[in-house]
Design a protein around this motif. Structure first.
Motif, mmCIF file in Angstrom:
data_model
loop_
_atom_site.group_PDB
_atom_site.id
_atom_site.type_symbol
_atom_site.label_atom_id
_atom_site.label_comp_id
_atom_site.label_asym_id
_atom_site.label_seq_id
_atom_site.Cartn_x
_atom_site.Cartn_y
_atom_site.Cartn_z
ATOM 1 N N PRO A 191 99.017 10.570 93.721
ATOM 2 C CA PRO A 191 98.175 11.755 95.060
ATOM 3 C C PRO A 191 99.964 11.913 95.886
ATOM 4 O O PRO A 191 100.138 13.295 96.270
ATOM 5 C CB PRO A 191 97.342 11.447 95.921
ATOM 6 N N ALA A 195 101.435 15.466 96.605
ATOM 7 C CA ALA A 195 102.153 16.283 97.899
ATOM 8 C C ALA A 195 103.289 16.521 98.290
ATOM 9 O O ALA A 195 103.654 16.849 98.573
ATOM 10 C CB ALA A 195 101.160 14.859 98.854
ATOM 11 N N ALA A 229 96.076 13.845 100.680
ATOM 12 C CA ALA A 229 96.511 13.116 99.608
ATOM 13 C C ALA A 229 96.416 11.248 100.122
ATOM 14 O O ALA A 229 95.866 10.464 99.185
ATOM 15 C CB ALA A 229 98.087 12.616 98.995
ATOM 16 N N SER A 298 87.256 14.237 101.719
ATOM 17 C CA SER A 298 88.233 15.238 100.774
ATOM 18 C C SER A 298 88.213 17.017 101.261
ATOM 19 O O SER A 298 89.012 17.541 101.350
ATOM 20 C CB SER A 298 88.029 15.247 99.724
ATOM 21 N N ALA A 303 91.266 18.114 100.402
ATOM 22 C CA ALA A 303 92.220 17.559 99.375
ATOM 23 C C ALA A 303 91.690 17.951 97.994
ATOM 24 O O ALA A 303 90.725 18.306 97.977
ATOM 25 C CB ALA A 303 92.189 15.656 99.741
#
Length: 303
Positions: A191, A195, A229, A298, A303
């Motif tokens: 992740p 990002a 992330a 999140s 996210a």
């Protein structure tokens, strides 16, 4: 409303007026019933495959050996020093591995994304492939390198003539921690690399042209963009480390008993199914709680 003949007609929206959502729902009861009919089979299938075994697990955890239903199995397990030790070991290993994965994953992703070197794209692709590896494979590789008869100890004994090498940490909690960090770091890197690919490099170039040093660029430009992330990857790693079984089993670390290992010990080695179910229920509750926290984090960080 009344028609010229004096009878009631169906009320319809005026031309050009868009019906509201509630009006559409009220006007389509048959569509709602059809949706429930189509949704019912998969819901029942999921309930049968996942929820029913979980219900049996919870039921068994309240069933002592003498029969009946009681909370005494929970009292017995919570009073057991082995359970408290396993719980503490599980928590500190999961937390330590998560911190290590966040630090190492951020540094490695930073190098791959922003430090040009030959093969950077190949390394990024390898990270994707690494995610499919089983955890015991990484542990086995570490045993080949740092095990009692591994490459590092073999080289040391060949050079010095000593009876054994200095690398004996794989059979300790630190060996388990190293194996978990090695295996789960790519779950943070993936992740982060995604990002970093969204960051406008013009900001970095402008900051660099104005005299900003690399640490300041990382702190003020890159890190804020990486926080979602990091939060998502760290939460995921924490949950997976909490339930990791293969790494602990394959390292053979003496005195390292986590909750999954305690479930295995109670069920397979001691045949105490009630105690095993109690420990499993506790593990599930902690995992679901952390997953709920992961979802909240999140959403908060986007996210």
């Amino acid at each position: 409303m009344s028609s010229p003949t004096g009878t009631l007609t169906e009320s319809r929206p005026a031309p050009g007026v868009v019906p509201t959502r509630s009006a559409v729902r009220n006007a389509c009861p048959q569509r709602k019933r059809r949706a429930w009919v189509w949704a019912l089979p998969p819901v029942l299938g999921l309930a049968l495959v996942f929820l029913y075994p979980l219900v049996l697990l919870v039921q068994q955890s309240f069933t002592p050996l003498e029969g009946g239903m009681s909370v005494q199995p929970y009292a017995d397990v919570f009073a057991d020093p082995a359970f408290r030790e396993a719980l503490g070991t599980t928590v500190w290993l999961a937390a330590g591995a998560t911190v290590g994965c966040l630090v190492l994953g951020f540094v490695l992703a930073l190098v791959i994304a922003f430090v040009p070197f030959p093969g950077a794209k190949a390394v990024a692709r390898f990270v994707d492939v690494f995610l499919s590896f089983p955890s015991f494979l990484i542990t086995l590789a570490l045993l080949f390198v740092y095990g009692t008869v591994g490459m590092a100890n073999g080289l040391w004994t060949d050079v010095t003539g000593a009876a054994e090498g200095p690398f004996q940490f794989l059979g300790t909690p630190w060996g388990v921690l190293l194996a978990e960090i090695t295996y789960f770091t790519p779950f943070v890197m993936r992740p982060l690399l995604a990002a970093f690919s969204q960051i406008d490099t013009a900001q970095i170039e402008a900051a660099s042209s104005l005299g900003a040093k690399a640490p300041r660029i990382v702190r003020q430009i890159i890190l804020p963009e990486a926080l979602p992330a990091l939060a998502a990857g760290g939460s995921l790693v924490l949950i997976m480390c909490l339930n990791e079984f293969g790494i602990v089993l394959f390292t053979g670390a003496k005195g390292v008993t986590t909750l999954p290992m305690l479930v295995y010990s109670k069920a397979i080695l001691e045949s105490d199914w009630t105690a095993a179910c109690v420990v499993a229920v506790v593990n599930v509750v902690i995992s679901v709680g952390l997953y709920s926290l992961y979802r909240v984090v999140s959403r908060r960080v986007g996210a």
